[in-house]
Scaffold this motif. Structure first.
Motif, PDB file in Angstrom:
ATOM      1  N   GLY B 132     -17.567  11.578   8.905  1.00  0.00           N
ATOM      2  CA  GLY B 132     -17.414  13.025   9.115  1.00  0.00           C
ATOM      3  C   GLY B 132     -16.887  13.364  10.501  1.00  0.00           C
ATOM      4  N   HIS B 133     -16.635  12.356  11.316  1.00  0.00           N
ATOM      5  CA  HIS B 133     -16.137  12.558  12.682  1.00  0.00           C
ATOM      6  C   HIS B 133     -14.773  13.252  12.646  1.00  0.00           C
ATOM      7  CE1 HIS B 133     -14.692  11.557  16.715  1.00  0.00           C
ATOM      8  NE2 HIS B 133     -15.929  11.208  17.041  1.00  0.00           N
ATOM      9  N   PRO B 134     -14.537  14.201  13.579  1.00  0.00           N
ATOM     10  CA  PRO B 134     -13.267  14.954  13.552  1.00  0.00           C
ATOM     11  C   PRO B 134     -12.027  14.062  13.604  1.00  0.00           C
ATOM     12  CG  PRO B 134     -14.758  15.843  15.231  1.00  0.00           C
ATOM     13  CD  PRO B 134     -15.435  14.640  14.653  1.00  0.00           C
ATOM     14  N   ARG B 135     -12.189  12.820  14.124  1.00  0.00           N
ATOM     15  CA  ARG B 135     -11.021  11.938  14.254  1.00  0.00           C
ATOM     16  C   ARG B 135     -11.043  10.792  13.238  1.00  0.00           C
ATOM     17  NH1 ARG B 135     -11.365  12.593  20.819  1.00  0.00           N
ATOM     18  NH2 ARG B 135     -10.687  14.779  20.759  1.00  0.00           N
ATOM     19  N   TYR B 136     -11.793  11.003  12.176  1.00  0.00           N
ATOM     20  CA  TYR B 136     -11.782  10.058  11.053  1.00  0.00           C
ATOM     21  C   TYR B 136     -10.757  10.569  10.048  1.00  0.00           C
ATOM     22  CZ  TYR B 136     -13.362   7.367   7.001  1.00  0.00           C
ATOM     23  OH  TYR B 136     -13.423   6.543   5.908  1.00  0.00           O
ATOM     24  N   PHE B 137      -9.602   9.907  10.014  1.00  0.00           N
ATOM     25  CA  PHE B 137      -8.515  10.318   9.113  1.00  0.00           C
ATOM     26  C   PHE B 137      -8.232   9.217   8.094  1.00  0.00           C
ATOM     27  CE2 PHE B 137      -7.416  11.471  13.591  1.00  0.00           C
ATOM     28  CZ  PHE B 137      -7.629  12.835  13.531  1.00  0.00           C
ATOM     29  N   ASN B 138      -9.176   8.307   7.942  1.00  0.00           N
ATOM     30  CA  ASN B 138      -8.908   7.050   7.249  1.00  0.00           C
ATOM     31  C   ASN B 138      -8.747   7.168   5.745  1.00  0.00           C
ATOM     32  OD1 ASN B 138      -8.779   4.275   8.412  1.00  0.00           O
ATOM     33  ND2 ASN B 138     -10.102   3.824   6.667  1.00  0.00           N
ATOM     34  N   GLN B 139      -9.379   8.165   5.181  1.00  0.00           N
ATOM     35  CA  GLN B 139      -9.440   8.217   3.717  1.00  0.00           C
ATOM     36  C   GLN B 139      -9.280   9.656   3.237  1.00  0.00           C
ATOM     37  OE1 GLN B 139     -10.788   4.985   4.192  1.00  0.00           O
ATOM     38  NE2 GLN B 139      -9.646   4.362   2.373  1.00  0.00           N
ATOM     39  N   LEU B 140      -8.865   9.774   1.982  1.00  0.00           N
ATOM     40  CA  LEU B 140      -8.775  11.104   1.382  1.00  0.00           C
ATOM     41  C   LEU B 140     -10.171  11.701   1.229  1.00  0.00           C
ATOM     42  CD1 LEU B 140      -6.894  13.215   0.221  1.00  0.00           C
ATOM     43  CD2 LEU B 140      -6.788  11.943  -1.888  1.00  0.00           C
ATOM     44  N   SER B 141     -11.160  10.833   0.967  1.00  0.00           N
ATOM     45  CA  SER B 141     -12.548  11.320   0.938  1.00  0.00           C
ATOM     46  C   SER B 141     -13.120  11.152   2.336  1.00  0.00           C
ATOM     47  CB  SER B 141     -13.375  10.552  -0.093  1.00  0.00           C
ATOM     48  OG  SER B 141     -13.229   9.155   0.082  1.00  0.00           O
ATOM     49  N   SER B 142     -13.186  12.260   3.073  1.00  0.00           N
ATOM     50  CA  SER B 142     -13.740  12.201   4.422  1.00  0.00           C
ATOM     51  C   SER B 142     -14.422  13.521   4.728  1.00  0.00           C
ATOM     52  CB  SER B 142     -12.628  11.911   5.433  1.00  0.00           C
ATOM     53  OG  SER B 142     -11.668  12.930   5.399  1.00  0.00           O
ATOM     54  N   GLY B 143     -15.079  13.562   5.878  1.00  0.00           N
ATOM     55  CA  GLY B 143     -15.813  14.772   6.230  1.00  0.00           C
ATOM     56  C   GLY B 143     -17.248  14.693   5.760  1.00  0.00           C
ATOM     57  N   LEU B 144     -18.083  15.531   6.364  1.00  0.00           N
ATOM     58  CA  LEU B 144     -19.482  15.594   5.949  1.00  0.00           C
ATOM     59  C   LEU B 144     -19.818  17.056   5.732  1.00  0.00           C
ATOM     60  CD1 LEU B 144     -22.190  14.211   5.440  1.00  0.00           C
ATOM     61  CD2 LEU B 144     -22.703  14.457   7.867  1.00  0.00           C
ATOM     62  N   LEU B 463      -7.486   5.653  11.124  1.00  0.00           N
ATOM     63  CA  LEU B 463      -6.290   6.114  10.430  1.00  0.00           C
ATOM     64  C   LEU B 463      -5.790   4.940   9.597  1.00  0.00           C
ATOM     65  CD1 LEU B 463      -3.901   8.166  10.251  1.00  0.00           C
ATOM     66  CD2 LEU B 463      -2.934   7.046  12.259  1.00  0.00           C
ATOM     67  N   SER B 464      -5.378   5.199   8.377  1.00  0.00           N
ATOM     68  CA  SER B 464      -4.986   4.101   7.505  1.00  0.00           C
ATOM     69  C   SER B 464      -3.485   3.787   7.626  1.00  0.00           C
ATOM     70  CB  SER B 464      -5.325   4.438   6.058  1.00  0.00           C
ATOM     71  OG  SER B 464      -5.433   3.253   5.312  1.00  0.00           O
ATOM     72  N   TYR B 465      -3.125   2.597   7.185  1.00  0.00           N
ATOM     73  CA  TYR B 465      -1.705   2.214   7.130  1.00  0.00           C
ATOM     74  C   TYR B 465      -1.480   1.416   5.862  1.00  0.00           C
ATOM     75  CZ  TYR B 465      -3.145  -2.503   8.439  1.00  0.00           C
ATOM     76  OH  TYR B 465      -3.734  -3.727   8.436  1.00  0.00           O
ATOM     77  N   GLN B 466      -0.244   1.246   5.497  1.00  0.00           N
ATOM     78  CA  GLN B 466       0.104   0.444   4.321  1.00  0.00           C
ATOM     79  C   GLN B 466       1.607   0.209   4.295  1.00  0.00           C
ATOM     80  OE1 GLN B 466      -0.597   3.738   1.076  1.00  0.00           O
ATOM     81  NE2 GLN B 466       1.129   2.479   0.441  1.00  0.00           N
ATOM     82  N   PRO B 467       2.043  -0.842   3.620  1.00  0.00           N
ATOM     83  CA  PRO B 467       3.473  -0.927   3.293  1.00  0.00           C
ATOM     84  C   PRO B 467       3.681  -0.235   1.942  1.00  0.00           C
ATOM     85  CG  PRO B 467       2.396  -2.963   2.678  1.00  0.00           C
ATOM     86  CD  PRO B 467       1.315  -2.019   3.144  1.00  0.00           C
ATOM     87  N   CYS B 468       4.906   0.015   1.570  1.00  0.00           N
ATOM     88  CA  CYS B 468       5.174   0.596   0.244  1.00  0.00           C
ATOM     89  C   CYS B 468       6.586   0.231  -0.154  1.00  0.00           C
ATOM     90  CB  CYS B 468       4.981   2.109   0.274  1.00  0.00           C
ATOM     91  SG  CYS B 468       5.139   2.856  -1.358  1.00  0.00           S
ATOM     92  N   GLY B 469       6.701  -0.597  -1.176  1.00  0.00           N
ATOM     93  CA  GLY B 469       8.026  -1.034  -1.626  1.00  0.00           C
ATOM     94  C   GLY B 469       8.759  -1.738  -0.494  1.00  0.00           C
ATOM     95  N   ASP B 470       9.988  -1.249  -0.149  1.00  0.00           N
ATOM     96  CA  ASP B 470      10.752  -1.887   0.927  1.00  0.00           C
ATOM     97  C   ASP B 470      10.397  -1.326   2.308  1.00  0.00           C
ATOM     98  OD1 ASP B 470      11.777   0.604   0.582  1.00  0.00           O
ATOM     99  OD2 ASP B 470      13.885  -0.027   0.524  1.00  0.00           O
ATOM    100  N   LYS B 471       9.410  -0.450   2.363  1.00  0.00           N
ATOM    101  CA  LYS B 471       9.006   0.142   3.647  1.00  0.00           C
ATOM    102  C   LYS B 471       7.876  -0.681   4.249  1.00  0.00           C
ATOM    103  CE  LYS B 471      10.334   4.795   2.285  1.00  0.00           C
ATOM    104  NZ  LYS B 471      10.841   4.478   0.912  1.00  0.00           N
ATOM    105  N   VAL B 472       8.083  -1.146   5.494  1.00  0.00           N
ATOM    106  CA  VAL B 472       7.033  -1.937   6.147  1.00  0.00           C
ATOM    107  C   VAL B 472       5.906  -1.015   6.607  1.00  0.00           C
ATOM    108  CG1 VAL B 472       8.597  -3.786   6.838  1.00  0.00           C
ATOM    109  CG2 VAL B 472       8.178  -1.856   8.404  1.00  0.00           C
TER     110      VAL B 472
END
Lengths: 503, 503
Positions: B132-144, B463-472
């Motif tokens: 629930g921390h204001p700087r938790y952006f890691n997931q779509l389900s966030s906040g308290l 904060l999350s990261y990921q590759p997607c298709g041809d995007k690193v």
């Protein structure tokens, strides 16, 4: 409680903030007293959810609101364990839908005040069922474990998700510790076994069948059932209905679930398996479901199974939901279910990604069900669970003996219980001396539902009933409530007679 | 805090009981002050779980223990919303397993004291992640959400099960009210639509496919996939991985999931469906997954679907788990899943058994996920949810505009956001002026994981990261945390630059 009565208002809340009173951090006893009392007494009719944290300066109001909620819950807990309180205040669905004394379930476009929400909380509990009441015998999952409850409150506050170590470091490691412990108790080599917590016993049973199918036919994952021969499931005729549900869900079909006769105690002996499977060709895998625990488990044949469903939310008294599926072979759950979604299970993380266990499941987001079990295990120790279950066994034997002496009760299976459930009929005087016949049974069939209905309406006890095969409706007493004592058992017998004697 | 410091001991607890102080019932302010303070200050080193309710005279100890737990939780909540606190105190899995400063995860045969359990609770939160921390952006389900939290605490206290009205009268009716409301928002006729709450979005998606299959081939339930033609699923190439999981589970097979090209915004337009399905013969049914809400939803094409997955535990901020599958056709879920277990779904009950909705599910026991959502809806009103999501949209647009101005950031898709997520790369100075090439991308691929790792180790943001298709690997910012403000967004950009500039 209104503004005048308690002498506090939202203005006081702001004053409190100015004085910088932080109840849970301070070591000054008087300050704590003051702040707690203010919180509990503050009227919140002019406060709204939007005033709470993360709203600026919402800290005191948040504490105040949550403490008021906790006060309602503590009051409810006290009532729950009081055998003089009613188990429920019964109303019909249409009455709840129409609204009872201002308890309006309909949802509006506009917000309600925090004070109104507290009233809603009180009403929700008022019209619900006290599943922890000493005379609540209705379900195998019953009772209210205070440690488990604390665990669930903490879990809700942590509000995270079991898919990765990244966002649930403590909980994913706790899951590993618990699964290892449970596999050890079953009798499997901990290093070779595996498992996962799932949202209930039916889903755990589904996992058991899913991994069994995958083990024999790994091509199923990519190519589907179309490439397989006909799969057949053998299940005890007293097996749980979730096996049929799983067969329908998994595409096996309920017609392919073959029920196997049990002995008179509803036991399906493992030595029978080879004979049972003889008419069918092809390999087989064994799943088992267990409600028992520890000493009781290890004396059984659980270790012979390839997978085991273990529901701590049943006899172990962990708040619902808490269920695990355990597999003898490590890696099978992962191989069967993983899809390696790149946005969650990145391979280039800073920690050992073997702890990102979420891809072993058929879920994505997964509720934290392990902490309450872990905390209860810490609180009771393994022996504590054993003592608890031994108590249920003693109560079941006591109940059996009392019923046996009473000529208006009849046991469905007349032998000392080997488990915590005892099934029986009650015969009102008018049926007591009538020999068994179709007509007598037609009447007997109506007795349990009528007694149960009256129990519910009066809120004095809750006990389940069911028919089974050629046996008409009987009561199904199950001891799994830690609050239940011998006096409650005696009360139940008297209550059945009181409600049933004129039927 | 020790015995001497707080001046209380278990002896005081017994004295309190003698004085019959019942904090939450009394209206005498001084008594409340006194009792609260005593509870909070009492040392529980000599008290055990077996002393709590339902143990005789366990009432005061139970209150005391639970209030001490709540104090720990309130302190954690305060820290959660404090942007100066760390989001997490990172440790590796092996460190947690080995035990950190006496935080021992191993389970023993013997019980721990209640005081030790409180320490364990504090440690569990200490080594966890503040979602629930204001700087938790890691997931779509966030906040308290504080109201949702209160709802979850009450749900845990009520500890019941959604399978029947009998034991969950208020909650089953609340589910009906919520489902009706949600179907109405989608644009379906409420009286003709249906639904059920499930333990997460992946299971809801599985339900969507399950009922679609049943609708076209009802014989599947009894006879299994063996009697069907090959079933094919069309899914957006950006569709959630749970569709493939469901295909594997249901016996359809992942090879039979056909990915359909999307436009540049990852949109799969519903008008394309007939063309897509043309090469395949046979009937079709449409499922949809939705993270959006209300105004945003109703402007879409949701009403055209045959089933919709709606996850209130995502953008609506309801504590996890809270997900519903909704079907346009009433009765389909029941017909597809019901097995009519006689021990739960007796036909001869005292109330309208249409409210025993548990047999519509693939579960048996089912956690109460509706109350927190119901209470939040009461607290915010429909407009409250809209305002919340509008704020996320504004933040996403702000973030997009800021990034666009910075030459060391590059957007993955360079157009104003239509939703609350913004994907981007950060280029350290050494990569900034190198044109796109395989070698450049190999380097860029490592940047996000390195920055993320350092963020976690320092506990400054997530904060999350990921590759997607041809995007690193790119960062995937998602706005769904009600605590996040513009200053946190600015902080994140500075933090990425600070941690990344020398990489």
């Amino acid at each position: 409680m209104d503004l005048k009565e308690c002498g506090y208002s939202l203005a006081n809340r702001k004053q409190m903030r100015k004085k910088s009173i932080h109840p849970c951090q301070s070591t000054d006893k008087d300050v704590i007293k003051e702040a707690h009392a203010e919180n509990v007494m503050t009227n919140l009719s002019n406060a709204y959810a939007s005033d709470l944290l993360p709203s600026k300066e919402g800290e005191d109001l948040t504490k105040c609101f949550l403490l008021r909620v906790v006060n309602i819950l503590l009051h409810y807990i006290e009532k729950t364990f009081d055998d003089k309180s009613k188990i429920l205040d019964f109303h019909h669905p249409h009455q709840l839908l129409e609204g009872l004394d201002g308890f309006d379930l309909e949802l509006s476009d506009h917000p309600e005040s925090l004070e109104q929400l507290l009233v809603d909380c009180t009403d929700t509990l008022k019209y619900g069922v006290k599943t922890g009441h000493p005379r609540y015998f209705n379900q195998l999952s019953s009772g209210l474990d205070v440690i488990g409850l604390a665990g669930e409150w903490l879990t809700a506050t942590a509000n995270t998700n079991m898919f990765t170590y990244e966002i649930a470091p403590v909980f994913t490691v706790m899951e590993t510790v618990l699964l290892k412990k449970m596999c050890g108790i079953i009798g499997w080599r901990e290093t070779e076994a595996d498992g996962i917590f799932s949202p209930g016993g039916s889903i755990s049973n589904l996992y058991g069948i899913l991994v069994a199918r995958y083990k024999q036919y790994p091509e199923i994952k990519a190519r589907g059932m179309a490439v397989l021969p006909c799969i057949v499931l053998f299940v005890s005729e007293q097996g749980h209905y979730s096996i049929k549900k799983a067969a329908a869900t998994l595409g096996i079909g309920t017609d392919n679930v073959i029920e196997v006769k049990c002995d008179e105690r509803a036991r399906l002996l493992s030595v029978l398996w080879p004979q049972l499977a003889a008419p069918c060709s092809g390999p087989s895998t064994r799943s088992m479901t267990s409600q028992i625990f520890v000493r009781h488990t290890s004396s059984g044949c659980m270790w012979m199974a390839d997978s085991v469903t273990w529901n701590p939310h049943k006899l172990m008294g962990v708040p619902l939901q808490c269920s695990a599926v355990l597999t003898r072979e490590k890696g099978l759950l992962g191989a069967c279910n993983q899809m390696q979604a790149e946005y969650l299970f990145q391979p280039d993380k800073v920690y050992n990604i073997n702890f990102d266990t979420g891809d072993k499941t058929i879920q994505c987001g997964r509720h934290v069900d392990v902490f309450k079990l872990w905390l209860m295990w810490k609180a009771k120790g393994t022996y504590g669970f054993e003592v608890q279950i031994d108590r249920y066994m003693e109560l079941a034997k006591y109940f059996y003996k009392v019923l046996k002496k009473k000529d208006n009760f009849k046991l469905v299976f007349d032998a000392e219980p080997e488990f915590t459930n005892v099934c029986f009929w009650y015969f009102p005087p008018r049926l007591k001396h009538i020999p068994k016949s179709f007509e007598r049974d037609q009447e007997l069939q109506k007795i349990a539902p009528k007694i149960k209905a009256q129990m519910i309406v009066e809120g004095t006890a809750m006990l389940s009933y069911q028919p089974c095969g050629d046996k008409v409706n009987f009561f199904r007493m199950v001891f799994s409530n830690p609050a239940t004592r011998q006096t409650d058992v005696d009360y139940l017998i008297d209550e059945i007679q009181r409600l049933g004697k004129d039927l």
